[in-house]
Design an enzyme around this catalytic site. Structure first.
Site, PDB file in Angstrom:
ATOM      1  N   THR A 135       0.540  -0.961  -0.141  1.00  0.00           N
ATOM      2  CA  THR A 135      -0.267  -0.024  -0.272  1.00  0.00           C
ATOM      3  C   THR A 135       0.647   1.306  -0.185  1.00  0.00           C
ATOM      4  O   THR A 135       2.186   1.398   0.783  1.00  0.00           O
ATOM      5  CB  THR A 135      -0.857  -0.044   1.318  1.00  0.00           C
ATOM      6  OG1 THR A 135      -1.386   1.109   1.458  1.00  0.00           O
ATOM      7  CG2 THR A 135       0.237  -0.251   2.168  1.00  0.00           C
ATOM      8  N   ASP A 136       0.611   2.273  -0.883  1.00  0.00           N
ATOM      9  CA  ASP A 136       0.801   3.494  -0.398  1.00  0.00           C
ATOM     10  C   ASP A 136       1.148   3.866   0.860  1.00  0.00           C
ATOM     11  O   ASP A 136       1.970   4.887   1.357  1.00  0.00           O
ATOM     12  CB  ASP A 136       0.412   4.569  -1.279  1.00  0.00           C
ATOM     13  CG  ASP A 136      -1.095   4.582  -0.950  1.00  0.00           C
ATOM     14  OD1 ASP A 136      -2.095   4.428  -0.059  1.00  0.00           O
ATOM     15  OD2 ASP A 136      -2.034   5.851  -1.520  1.00  0.00           O
ATOM     16  N   GLU A 137       0.201   3.438   2.247  1.00  0.00           N
ATOM     17  CA  GLU A 137       0.092   4.260   2.967  1.00  0.00           C
ATOM     18  C   GLU A 137       1.695   3.800   4.036  1.00  0.00           C
ATOM     19  O   GLU A 137       1.667   4.646   4.912  1.00  0.00           O
ATOM     20  CB  GLU A 137      -1.157   3.458   3.972  1.00  0.00           C
ATOM     21  CG  GLU A 137      -2.300   3.348   3.795  1.00  0.00           C
ATOM     22  CD  GLU A 137      -3.202   3.557   5.133  1.00  0.00           C
ATOM     23  OE1 GLU A 137      -2.947   3.272   5.696  1.00  0.00           O
ATOM     24  OE2 GLU A 137      -4.229   3.569   3.875  1.00  0.00           O
TER      25      GLU A 137
ATOM     26  N   TYR B 105      -1.962  -0.455  11.185  1.00  0.00           N
ATOM     27  CA  TYR B 105      -1.830  -1.227  10.088  1.00  0.00           C
ATOM     28  C   TYR B 105      -1.165  -1.246   9.241  1.00  0.00           C
ATOM     29  O   TYR B 105      -0.027  -2.210   8.449  1.00  0.00           O
ATOM     30  CB  TYR B 105      -3.158  -1.013   9.451  1.00  0.00           C
ATOM     31  CG  TYR B 105      -3.467  -1.022   7.744  1.00  0.00           C
ATOM     32  CD1 TYR B 105      -3.571  -2.083   7.338  1.00  0.00           C
ATOM     33  CD2 TYR B 105      -3.071   0.273   6.783  1.00  0.00           C
ATOM     34  CE1 TYR B 105      -3.600  -2.969   5.351  1.00  0.00           C
ATOM     35  CE2 TYR B 105      -3.127  -0.378   5.152  1.00  0.00           C
ATOM     36  CZ  TYR B 105      -3.500  -1.527   5.136  1.00  0.00           C
ATOM     37  OH  TYR B 105      -3.499  -2.150   3.441  1.00  0.00           O
TER      38      TYR B 105
ATOM     39  N   LYS C  54       2.634  -3.736   7.067  1.00  0.00           N
ATOM     40  CA  LYS C  54       2.398  -3.797   6.026  1.00  0.00           C
ATOM     41  C   LYS C  54       3.800  -3.151   5.609  1.00  0.00           C
ATOM     42  O   LYS C  54       4.038  -3.911   4.221  1.00  0.00           O
ATOM     43  CB  LYS C  54       1.599  -2.693   4.861  1.00  0.00           C
ATOM     44  CG  LYS C  54       0.265  -2.538   4.940  1.00  0.00           C
ATOM     45  CD  LYS C  54       0.218  -3.966   4.599  1.00  0.00           C
ATOM     46  CE  LYS C  54       0.256  -4.625   3.209  1.00  0.00           C
ATOM     47  NZ  LYS C  54      -0.062  -5.985   2.479  1.00  0.00           N
TER      48      LYS C  54
HETATM   49  P1  NAD Z   1      -9.927  -7.274   2.736  1.00  0.00           P
HETATM   50  O1  NAD Z   1      -9.609  -7.133   3.686  1.00  0.00           O
HETATM   51  O2  NAD Z   1     -10.721  -6.851   1.141  1.00  0.00           O
HETATM   52  O3  NAD Z   1      -9.176  -8.964   1.983  1.00  0.00           O
HETATM   53  C1  NAD Z   1      -8.318  -9.116   3.245  1.00  0.00           C
HETATM   54  C2  NAD Z   1      -8.764 -11.223   2.620  1.00  0.00           C
HETATM   55  O4  NAD Z   1      -7.382 -11.815   3.174  1.00  0.00           O
HETATM   56  C3  NAD Z   1     -10.042 -11.740   2.923  1.00  0.00           C
HETATM   57  O5  NAD Z   1     -10.475 -12.741   2.327  1.00  0.00           O
HETATM   58  C4  NAD Z   1      -9.400 -12.719   4.433  1.00  0.00           C
HETATM   59  O6  NAD Z   1     -10.228 -13.357   4.548  1.00  0.00           O
HETATM   60  C5  NAD Z   1      -8.173 -12.776   3.838  1.00  0.00           C
HETATM   61  N1  NAD Z   1      -6.900 -12.431   5.120  1.00  0.00           N
HETATM   62  C6  NAD Z   1      -6.706 -11.661   6.021  1.00  0.00           C
HETATM   63  N2  NAD Z   1      -6.195 -12.559   6.707  1.00  0.00           N
HETATM   64  C7  NAD Z   1      -5.456 -14.403   6.323  1.00  0.00           C
HETATM   65  C8  NAD Z   1      -5.141 -14.870   7.084  1.00  0.00           C
HETATM   66  N3  NAD Z   1      -3.798 -14.356   8.041  1.00  0.00           N
HETATM   67  N4  NAD Z   1      -5.043 -15.875   5.965  1.00  0.00           N
HETATM   68  C9  NAD Z   1      -5.650 -16.507   4.706  1.00  0.00           C
HETATM   69  N5  NAD Z   1      -6.214 -14.969   5.323  1.00  0.00           N
HETATM   70  C10 NAD Z   1      -6.312 -13.942   4.734  1.00  0.00           C
HETATM   71  O7  NAD Z   1      -8.621  -6.620   1.739  1.00  0.00           O
HETATM   72  P2  NAD Z   1      -8.197  -5.684   0.557  1.00  0.00           P
HETATM   73  O8  NAD Z   1      -9.067  -4.426  -0.245  1.00  0.00           O
HETATM   74  O9  NAD Z   1      -8.912  -6.563  -0.878  1.00  0.00           O
HETATM   75  O10 NAD Z   1      -6.858  -6.014   0.416  1.00  0.00           O
HETATM   76  C11 NAD Z   1      -5.837  -6.716  -0.252  1.00  0.00           C
HETATM   77  C12 NAD Z   1      -4.749  -6.312  -0.206  1.00  0.00           C
HETATM   78  O11 NAD Z   1      -3.642  -4.811  -0.891  1.00  0.00           O
HETATM   79  C13 NAD Z   1      -4.281  -6.540   1.451  1.00  0.00           C
HETATM   80  O12 NAD Z   1      -2.240  -7.009   1.130  1.00  0.00           O
HETATM   81  C14 NAD Z   1      -3.675  -4.579   0.770  1.00  0.00           C
HETATM   82  O13 NAD Z   1      -2.838  -3.857   2.278  1.00  0.00           O
HETATM   83  C15 NAD Z   1      -3.276  -4.518  -0.346  1.00  0.00           C
HETATM   84  N6  NAD Z   1      -3.931  -2.941  -0.359  1.00  0.00           N
HETATM   85  C16 NAD Z   1      -5.336  -2.595  -0.431  1.00  0.00           C
HETATM   86  C17 NAD Z   1      -5.982  -1.567  -0.896  1.00  0.00           C
HETATM   87  C18 NAD Z   1      -6.893  -0.989  -1.148  1.00  0.00           C
HETATM   88  O14 NAD Z   1      -7.445  -0.234  -1.355  1.00  0.00           O
HETATM   89  N7  NAD Z   1      -7.527  -1.748  -0.395  1.00  0.00           N
HETATM   90  C19 NAD Z   1      -4.956  -0.745  -1.318  1.00  0.00           C
HETATM   91  C20 NAD Z   1      -3.540  -0.930  -1.308  1.00  0.00           C
HETATM   92  C21 NAD Z   1      -3.312  -1.969  -1.358  1.00  0.00           C
HETATM   93  O1  DAU Z   2      -4.471   4.349   0.424  1.00  0.00           O
HETATM   94  C1  DAU Z   2      -4.638   2.346   0.339  1.00  0.00           C
HETATM   95  C2  DAU Z   2      -5.190   2.177   2.118  1.00  0.00           C
HETATM   96  O2  DAU Z   2      -6.966   2.371   1.294  1.00  0.00           O
HETATM   97  C3  DAU Z   2      -4.757   0.834   1.726  1.00  0.00           C
HETATM   98  O3  DAU Z   2      -3.842   0.235   1.777  1.00  0.00           O
HETATM   99  C4  DAU Z   2      -5.695   0.285   2.608  1.00  0.00           C
HETATM  100  O4  DAU Z   2      -6.558  -1.179   3.069  1.00  0.00           O
HETATM  101  C5  DAU Z   2      -7.631   0.512   2.658  1.00  0.00           C
HETATM  102  O5  DAU Z   2      -8.388   0.242   3.612  1.00  0.00           O
HETATM  103  C6  DAU Z   2      -7.723   2.345   2.242  1.00  0.00           C
HETATM  104  O6  DAU Z   2      -7.621   2.756   3.850  1.00  0.00           O
HETATM  105  P1  DAU Z   2      -7.479   4.346   4.201  1.00  0.00           P
HETATM  106  O7  DAU Z   2      -8.012   4.203   5.458  1.00  0.00           O
HETATM  107  O8  DAU Z   2      -7.337   5.326   2.861  1.00  0.00           O
HETATM  108  O9  DAU Z   2      -9.623   3.723   3.435  1.00  0.00           O
HETATM  109  P2  DAU Z   2     -11.118   3.943   4.258  1.00  0.00           P
HETATM  110  O10 DAU Z   2     -11.980   3.057   3.093  1.00  0.00           O
HETATM  111  O11 DAU Z   2     -10.840   2.992   5.373  1.00  0.00           O
HETATM  112  O12 DAU Z   2     -10.725   5.252   3.982  1.00  0.00           O
HETATM  113  C7  DAU Z   2     -11.010   6.100   3.219  1.00  0.00           C
HETATM  114  C8  DAU Z   2     -11.163   7.506   4.057  1.00  0.00           C
HETATM  115  O13 DAU Z   2     -12.429   7.595   3.686  1.00  0.00           O
HETATM  116  C9  DAU Z   2     -10.175   7.893   5.081  1.00  0.00           C
HETATM  117  O14 DAU Z   2      -9.400   9.887   4.666  1.00  0.00           O
HETATM  118  C10 DAU Z   2     -10.803   8.068   6.188  1.00  0.00           C
HETATM  119  C11 DAU Z   2     -12.222   7.771   5.524  1.00  0.00           C
HETATM  120  N1  DAU Z   2     -13.315   7.928   5.899  1.00  0.00           N
HETATM  121  C12 DAU Z   2     -13.716   6.776   6.071  1.00  0.00           C
HETATM  122  C13 DAU Z   2     -15.007   6.069   6.097  1.00  0.00           C
HETATM  123  C14 DAU Z   2     -14.925   4.180   6.449  1.00  0.00           C
HETATM  124  C15 DAU Z   2     -14.966   9.232   5.687  1.00  0.00           C
HETATM  125  O15 DAU Z   2     -14.434   9.742   5.901  1.00  0.00           O
HETATM  126  N2  DAU Z   2     -15.803   8.333   6.101  1.00  0.00           N
HETATM  127  C16 DAU Z   2     -16.025   6.312   6.973  1.00  0.00           C
HETATM  128  O16 DAU Z   2     -16.999   6.907   6.759  1.00  0.00           O
END
Ligand code: NAD
Ligand code: DAU
Length: 338
Positions: A120-122, A153, A157
């Site tokens: 992630t970019d975080e 989180y 990562k």
């Molecule tokens: P998500 O929470 O939707 O899915 C995570 C999946 O991993 C789930 O299916 C869960 O059951 C599985 N899981 C959790 N713990 C586990 C374990 N111990 N063993 C096996 N499986 C397990 O997450 P996502 O949003 O799809 O993110 C996927 C990946 O992408 C993560 O590594 C996250 O850090 C990265 N990422 C997410 C975003 C985003 O915007 N969502 C952006 C950049 C990177």
């Molecule tokens: O940048 C990549 C990341 O993006 C991933 O690594 C994470 O897995 C993914 O969850 C996401 O993280 P954020 O914390 O940015 O996403 P989230 O959807 O939780 O929130 C997006 C923005 O919206 C953040 O600034 C918090 C805000 N927010 C979130 C929720 C749930 C609100 O204002 N209201 C809300 O109800």
């Protein structure tokens, strides 16, 4: 090619599996997923006949060893992924994100298997909000930005990325890393910002903005992320990190305003709720390396259009998200964010 996809029942992993089945008939896909609260086998239902599914933990060394031994490439999506949850209880984040990644790295090291690490970019922390009067705020993350994570989180990562780098250098593991910005699209859990607001609006509930809503995220459609992952798996340089982003910076307030417009609701029809502790201000990705070295470019360049398609998906797939909605909102009520 035999592909082991961890976390393939989660949001991005499931979309990756769909994308792979659609575009790579030669790939034999096995999904390893623990089916935590975030995993849903229903997300794989449309491709159930095309993939093998194993329910299990990425930190289970014996299980992981057997699956990795049989794979040509591992794409590691599995993680605890939600910042708010990591503030409430960091422990599963340490286990899955750090110990899980360690377990996979040891297995790919033993078996000489190619590994791609989804991150992630975080890990880079946050950037100042843009101020047209101050050119020093005109900055984005690059592959050279120092790590500076803010939350439990993002720190786990970041730690997992560093494990990968060390295993490449010390043990010659054939690995690549990608750090992507915020994804949106189908099958995203209703705890996340965009699906939470869409499903609130479907239910006639006002969207909830943390704090003033000025925080900025750099949105990318999940299919563009996954297309980039495949480019890296195929042609990425071993040991290299690639940033994935589609120039999609939007403030949370603007996202909510757009959604209100799409739903035909008044522009002021939302609530401000308690802000997230340590809330990162702005993320923005410079994806020049990915674009120039690997020829990737995003297909979803109109955010509003992508958002409308996502709204349509949630409208058409209520049976997928409805079972999680009440429980998720109960959690937000308990933390004052409802
Ligand atoms: P998500 O929470 O939707 O899915 C995570 C999946 O991993 C789930 O299916 C869960 O059951 C599985 N899981 C959790 N713990 C586990 C374990 N111990 N063993 C096996 N499986 C397990 O997450 P996502 O949003 O799809 O993110 C996927 C990946 O992408 C993560 O590594 C996250 O850090 C990265 N990422 C997410 C975003 C985003 O915007 N969502 C952006 C950049 C990177
Ligand atoms: O940048 C990549 C990341 O993006 C991933 O690594 C994470 O897995 C993914 O969850 C996401 O993280 P954020 O914390 O940015 O996403 P989230 O959807 O939780 O929130 C997006 C923005 O919206 C953040 O600034 C918090 C805000 N927010 C979130 C929720 C749930 C609100 O204002 N209201 C809300 O109800």
């Amino acid at each position: 090619m035999k592909v082991l996809v961890t976390g393939g029942a989660g949001f991005i992993g499931a979309n990756f599996v769909h994308h792979t089945v659609r575009t790579r008939p030669d790939a034999e896909v096995t999904v390893l997923d623990a089916l935590t609260y975030a995993g849903d086998l229903g997300s794989l239902a449309p491709v159930a006949d095309d993939v093998a599914f194993v329910q299990g933990d990425v930190a289970d060394a014996a299980l992981v060893d057997g699956l990795v031994a049989d794979a040509d490439v591992v794409v590691h999506f599995a993680a605890e992924s939600h910042n708010d949850n990591s503030l409430a209880d960091p422990s599963p984040f340490v286990r899955t994100n750090l110990v899980g990644t360690f377990t996979l790295l040891e297995a790919v090291r033993r078996h000489g298997v190619r590994y791609h690490h989804i991150s992630t970019d975080e890990v880079y922390g946050d950037l100042p909000l843009r101020d047209p009067a101050d050119p020093s705020t005109d900055v984005k993350f690059t592959e050279e930005t120092p790590y500076n994570p803010s939350s439990p989180y993002s720190s786990t990562k970041a730690g997992s990325d560093l494990l990968v780098r060390a295993w490449v250098r010390s043990f010659g593991v054939r690995a690549t890393i990608s750090n992507c910005s915020n994804n949106y699209g189908p099958y995203q859990h209703v705890e996340k910002f965009i699906p939470r607001q869409i499903t609130n609006l479907i239910d006639g509930v006002r969207p909830k903005l943390y704090g003033a809503g000025l925080n900025v995220r750099d949105w990318i459609h999940v299919d563009d992320h996954n297309a980039a992952v495949w480019r890296i798996v195929e042609d990425g340089k071993i040991g290299e990190t690639y940033l994935i982003g589609a120039d999609g910076e939007e403030s949370n307030l603007d996202v909510v305003r757009t959604l209100l417009e799409v739903f035909g609701r008044d522009a002021g029809d939302f609530d401000h709720v308690t802000d997230r502790a340590g809330h990162d201000l702005r993320y923005a990705i410079d994806s020049t390396r990915l674009r120039t070295e690997l020829g990737w470019k995003p297909r979803y360049t109109d955010f509003r259009e992508g958002l409308e398609a996502t709204v349509d998906w949630y409208r058409a797939n209520e049976a997928w998200w409805r079972p999680r909605k009440a429980e998720t909102e109960a959690k937000y009520r308990a933390s004052g964010q409802a």
